[in-house]
Design a protein around this motif. Structure first.
Motif, PDB file in Angstrom:
ATOM      1  N   ILE A   1       0.854  -1.196   0.000  1.00 29.30           N
ATOM      2  CA  ILE A   1       0.000   0.000   0.000  1.00 29.30           C
ATOM      3  C   ILE A   1       0.885   1.240   0.000  1.00 29.30           C
ATOM      4  N   GLY A   2       0.329   2.371  -0.387  1.00 30.84           N
ATOM      5  CA  GLY A   2       1.105   3.622  -0.427  1.00 30.84           C
ATOM      6  C   GLY A   2       2.279   3.454  -1.377  1.00 30.84           C
ATOM      7  N   GLY A   3       3.446   3.810  -0.908  1.00 26.30           N
ATOM      8  CA  GLY A   3       4.639   3.717  -1.747  1.00 26.30           C
ATOM      9  C   GLY A   3       4.979   2.295  -2.151  1.00 26.30           C
TER      10      GLY A   3
ATOM     11  N   SER B   1       6.428  -4.270   1.780  1.00 27.09           N
ATOM     12  CA  SER B   1       6.184  -3.328   2.874  1.00 27.09           C
ATOM     13  C   SER B   1       7.525  -2.934   3.460  1.00 27.09           C
ATOM     14  N   LYS B   2       7.814  -1.650   3.417  1.00 24.31           N
ATOM     15  CA  LYS B   2       9.091  -1.185   3.961  1.00 24.31           C
ATOM     16  C   LYS B   2       9.219  -1.604   5.425  1.00 24.31           C
ATOM     17  N   THR B   3       8.178  -1.354   6.192  1.00 27.32           N
ATOM     18  CA  THR B   3       8.236  -1.633   7.628  1.00 27.32           C
ATOM     19  C   THR B   3       7.858  -3.073   7.967  1.00 27.32           C
ATOM     20  N   PHE B   4       7.091  -3.669   7.116  1.00 32.14           N
ATOM     21  CA  PHE B   4       6.465  -4.972   7.343  1.00 32.14           C
ATOM     22  C   PHE B   4       5.627  -4.984   8.622  1.00 32.14           C
TER      23      PHE B   4
ATOM     24  N   GLU C   1      -2.839  -3.175   6.793  1.00 32.79           N
ATOM     25  CA  GLU C   1      -3.583  -3.581   5.594  1.00 32.79           C
ATOM     26  C   GLU C   1      -2.805  -4.632   4.811  1.00 32.79           C
ATOM     27  N   THR C   2      -1.522  -4.387   4.645  1.00 31.80           N
ATOM     28  CA  THR C   2      -0.691  -5.286   3.837  1.00 31.80           C
ATOM     29  C   THR C   2      -0.575  -6.652   4.502  1.00 31.80           C
ATOM     30  N   LEU C   3      -0.316  -6.641   5.809  1.00 33.89           N
ATOM     31  CA  LEU C   3      -0.145  -7.936   6.486  1.00 33.89           C
ATOM     32  C   LEU C   3      -1.457  -8.712   6.527  1.00 33.89           C
TER      33      LEU C   3
ATOM     34  N   MET D   1       1.548  15.200  -1.549  1.00 37.04           N
ATOM     35  CA  MET D   1       0.762  15.551  -0.366  1.00 37.04           C
ATOM     36  C   MET D   1       1.318  14.906   0.898  1.00 37.04           C
ATOM     37  N   GLU D   2       1.919  13.714   0.757  1.00 36.76           N
ATOM     38  CA  GLU D   2       2.540  13.117   1.948  1.00 36.76           C
ATOM     39  C   GLU D   2       3.865  13.816   2.246  1.00 36.76           C
ATOM     40  N   SER D   3       4.499  14.357   1.203  1.00 34.43           N
ATOM     41  CA  SER D   3       5.794  15.014   1.416  1.00 34.43           C
ATOM     42  C   SER D   3       5.624  16.423   1.966  1.00 34.43           C
TER      43      SER D   3
ATOM     44  N   GLY E   1      -4.338   8.372  12.854  1.00 39.64           N
ATOM     45  CA  GLY E   1      -5.419   7.518  12.342  1.00 39.64           C
ATOM     46  C   GLY E   1      -5.076   6.045  12.532  1.00 39.64           C
ATOM     47  N   LYS E   2      -3.792   5.698  12.292  1.00 41.43           N
ATOM     48  CA  LYS E   2      -3.388   4.298  12.457  1.00 41.43           C
ATOM     49  C   LYS E   2      -3.568   3.858  13.908  1.00 41.43           C
ATOM     50  N   GLN E   3      -3.155   4.737  14.838  1.00 42.94           N
ATOM     51  CA  GLN E   3      -3.262   4.399  16.273  1.00 42.94           C
ATOM     52  C   GLN E   3      -4.713   4.197  16.670  1.00 42.94           C
TER      53      GLN E   3
HETATM   54  O1  F6P Z   1       0.824   5.229   6.028  1.00 41.21           O
HETATM   55  C1  F6P Z   1       1.677   5.851   5.154  1.00 41.21           C
HETATM   56  C2  F6P Z   1       2.832   4.967   4.774  1.00 41.21           C
HETATM   57  O2  F6P Z   1       3.711   4.889   5.832  1.00 41.21           O
HETATM   58  C3  F6P Z   1       3.519   5.479   3.530  1.00 41.21           C
HETATM   59  O3  F6P Z   1       4.437   6.460   3.779  1.00 41.21           O
HETATM   60  C4  F6P Z   1       4.070   4.211   2.975  1.00 41.21           C
HETATM   61  O4  F6P Z   1       4.421   4.332   1.628  1.00 41.21           O
HETATM   62  C5  F6P Z   1       2.934   3.271   3.218  1.00 41.21           C
HETATM   63  O5  F6P Z   1       2.393   3.661   4.459  1.00 41.21           O
HETATM   64  C6  F6P Z   1       3.277   1.813   3.245  1.00 41.21           C
HETATM   65  O6  F6P Z   1       4.231   1.536   4.224  1.00 41.21           O
HETATM   66  P1  F6P Z   1       5.000   0.160   4.224  1.00 41.21           P
HETATM   67  O7  F6P Z   1       5.751   0.062   2.943  1.00 41.21           O
HETATM   68  O8  F6P Z   1       5.897   0.210   5.412  1.00 41.21           O
HETATM   69  O9  F6P Z   1       3.982  -0.942   4.321  1.00 41.21           O
END
Ligand code: F6P
Length: 550
Positions: free
Chosen positions: A152-154, A205-208, A212-214, A352-354, A511-513
């Motif tokens: 999602i997102g980036g 997912s950058k953060t994993f 939503e992604t998980l 808009m996120e930047s 919003g996430k929290q």
């Molecule tokens: O919620 C915004 C965000 O953190 C974006 O900046 C990012 O691209 C997206 O969620 C997805 O994050 P991730 O790649 O860590 O799943």
């Protein structure tokens, strides 16, 4: 911390505003035959015509002075040198290093980032080639036919946009899917059209840690295991792209099936990293390289061209002028090539996120308007929907028209219609239609004097509405890479002038929290939230859901 309002250029620009509003673009064009030629820039297969902005030579010179006073050149050098310009996260911002040519080193604090970048790229290439030539097999030995990117997102928008833009070059035997929404509909639709034994999932997912992604990835894994009868199948059907190796492993994806990247790659700048794996799979490693090369060419242009001939800087300055001086807080992106229809959504996150921030790097409030509301879709459709507002509405909107000279198909007649519309819309917004012109037209059409009087106010167009035209020579990987990089640098330059950190995104946290807490409260098996846990509206919505579940 510089205060841009205290610069010499800012008040001078503000003083120019009224003079410019007292004239109009039509007059500026008719009194300056050289205007269109002068207000054009070209780089990396892209021509920018910014002459339809309500600017004249002295305003333009002041905008350049503004960029200098905001130290855009020095900040650009800092960015490229690996300084920790993302101060709130204490990180460097070096997505440009991902697109440096193979022979180039990228030294930061004595460490060559290019080594690690190219090592991951080699693994991506090997994997993509196996998928493309059918040697990567599913758990039953089947060839992979469907690739599903879950992110999602980036981790979604960039790869989805590029795969769509260049789909004419895509591998014919691999269907690409992108799942970002967590409402169950999107993944349901995709899975219904796929077979588990021939489907490969890329969990991006950058953060994993992204909810939503998980959640979607768990659904996909259960769907696969259900069919395969064993979790061992995951090894042939799941790969991950992330910076968080531990979480990837905890999810059940082996480190051998993970492609890493680094904290100096922001999510919305990550399509050049392993996040671009779907692009490499769909288009092939050579085209992915060409995308990177185009972006690198734009990096070099941005780094070295003088401000007054620098495409991203010019785009940024026109934007600042429109947002902060002409009170146009809305920016439409209107691509006139069907394949670019996902570009506005991609740029929405980028911009808009930047720059959707209201505090500066030092935490003090921004004294001026920052990121515009960026929106849009494919331009021709827009013409038959919201362009009415652009031409005659009470709120001004600045437009970026994005056109492609060589459309990549043979139907020149259709291409010409689309292209004519792009040119005509930019012209119409600029020149409008005066009362005298409208009246003359109606008289020529034989309308009665009464009817003309009645219709006249409706048929007048104020004009004087600014736009840029970005013309791509063709829609190929190199030019698309350059276009995306141009917008990235535009965003950076605007962030520098506004004094904000363009590389963090704290605004997405709250919003996430709250969603995590509400998620528990929606569970009918959990205790209902206390009467003072939320406001009455929120409590009412939670209660409505719980009642429906029961
Ligand atoms: O919620 C915004 C965000 O953190 C974006 O900046 C990012 O691209 C997206 O969620 C997805 O994050 P991730 O790649 O860590 O799943």
């Amino acid at each position: 911390m510089h205060d841009i309002l205290q610069s010499t250029a800012w008040p001078a620009l503000a003083a120019r505003r009224d003079a410019l509003l007292a004239t109009n673009l039509r007059t500026l064009f008719s009194t300056d035959p050289d205007r269109a030629r002068r207000m054009q820039a070209r780089a990396c297969g892209i021509t920018l015509d910014y002459s339809k902005n309500l600017l004249c030579a002295d305003t333009f010179a002041l905008l350049i002075a503004l960029a200098e006073e905001a130290e855009v050149p020095a900040r650009t050098r800092a960015l490229f040198s690996g300084a920790r310009v993302n101060t709130t996260e204490d990180r460097a911002v070096l997505h440009m290093a991902l697109r440096c040519p193979p022979a180039q080193r990228w030294l930061v604090d004595g460490v060559d980032l290019a080594d690690a970048v190219h090592a991951v790229r080699r693994r991506m290439r090997a994997f993509a080639e196996q998928l493309r030539n059918g040697t990567w097999r599913g758990h039953r030995g089947d060839t992979i036919t469907d690739v599903v990117n879950i992110g999602i997102g980036g981790s979604d928008l960039g790869p989805a946009m590029v795969c769509e833009a260049l789909r004419d070059h895509a591998h014919p035997g691999l269907r690409m899917h992108f799942v970002s929404n967590v409402d169950g509909v999107q993944i349901g639709d995709v899975l219904r059209g796929c077979r588990p034994e021939t489907t490969l999932f890329i969990v991006a997912s950058k953060t994993f840690t992204t909810q939503e992604t998980l959640a979607n990835a768990r659904v996909a894994r259960a769907w696969l295991i259900d069919s395969a009868g064993s979790a061992a199948a995951v090894a042939r059907h799941f790969v991950a792209v992330s910076t968080n190796a531990a979480a990837v492993e905890a999810f059940g994806i082996h480190p051998d099936n993970m492609f890493g990247f680094w904290d100096w790659v922001g999510g919305r700048f990550s399509l050049w990293s392993a996040i671009g794996l779907p692009i490499m799979v769909a288009l092939g490693p050579e085209r992915f390289d060409a995308l990177l090369a185009g972006a690198h060419a734009m990096d070099e242009h941005f780094r070295t061209a003088p401000l007054a001939a620098n495409l991203p800087v010019l785009m940024a300055l026109c934007g600042i002028w429109n947002v902060d001086f002409l009170d146009l807080p809305s920016q439409l992106i209107a691509p006139y090539h069907q394949r670019l229809h996902r570009l506005p959504a991609y740029l929405q996150q980028l911009d808009m996120e930047s720059n959707g921030k209201s505090v500066r790097l030092d935490g003090t409030p921004t004294p001026c308007r920052t990121s515009p509301i960026l929106w849009g879709e494919q331009g021709i459709n827009g013409q038959h929907a919201y362009f009415q507002l652009l031409h005659q509405g009470t709120q001004g909107v600045a437009v970026d028209f994005v056109g492609v000279l060589d459309p990549g198909h043979q139907d020149e007649a259709l291409h010409r219609i689309a292209f004519a519309n792009l040119i005509a819309q930019a012209e119409a917004l600029m020149r409008g239609r005066s009362a005298a012109e409208a009246e003359a037209e109606m008289r020529a059409a034989g309308l009665s004097a009464d009817r003309i009087r009645q219709l006249l106010p409706h048929r007048v167009f104020g004009g004087n509405r600014p736009s840029n035209v970005l013309l791509l020579d063709r829609l190929d990987p190199h030019t698309l890479g350059a276009l995306i990089a141009a917008y990235e640098h535009r965003t950076f330059v605007q962030g520098v002038i506004w004094g904000v950190n363009s590389f963090d995104q704290w605004g997405v946290e709250l919003g996430k929290q709250l969603a995590a807490r509400v998620l528990d409260e929606l569970d009918p098996a959990s205790a209902a939230p206390a009467f003072d846990a939320h406001d009455a509206s929120t409590l009412g919505l939670i209660e409505r859901y719980r009642a429906w579940r029961q």
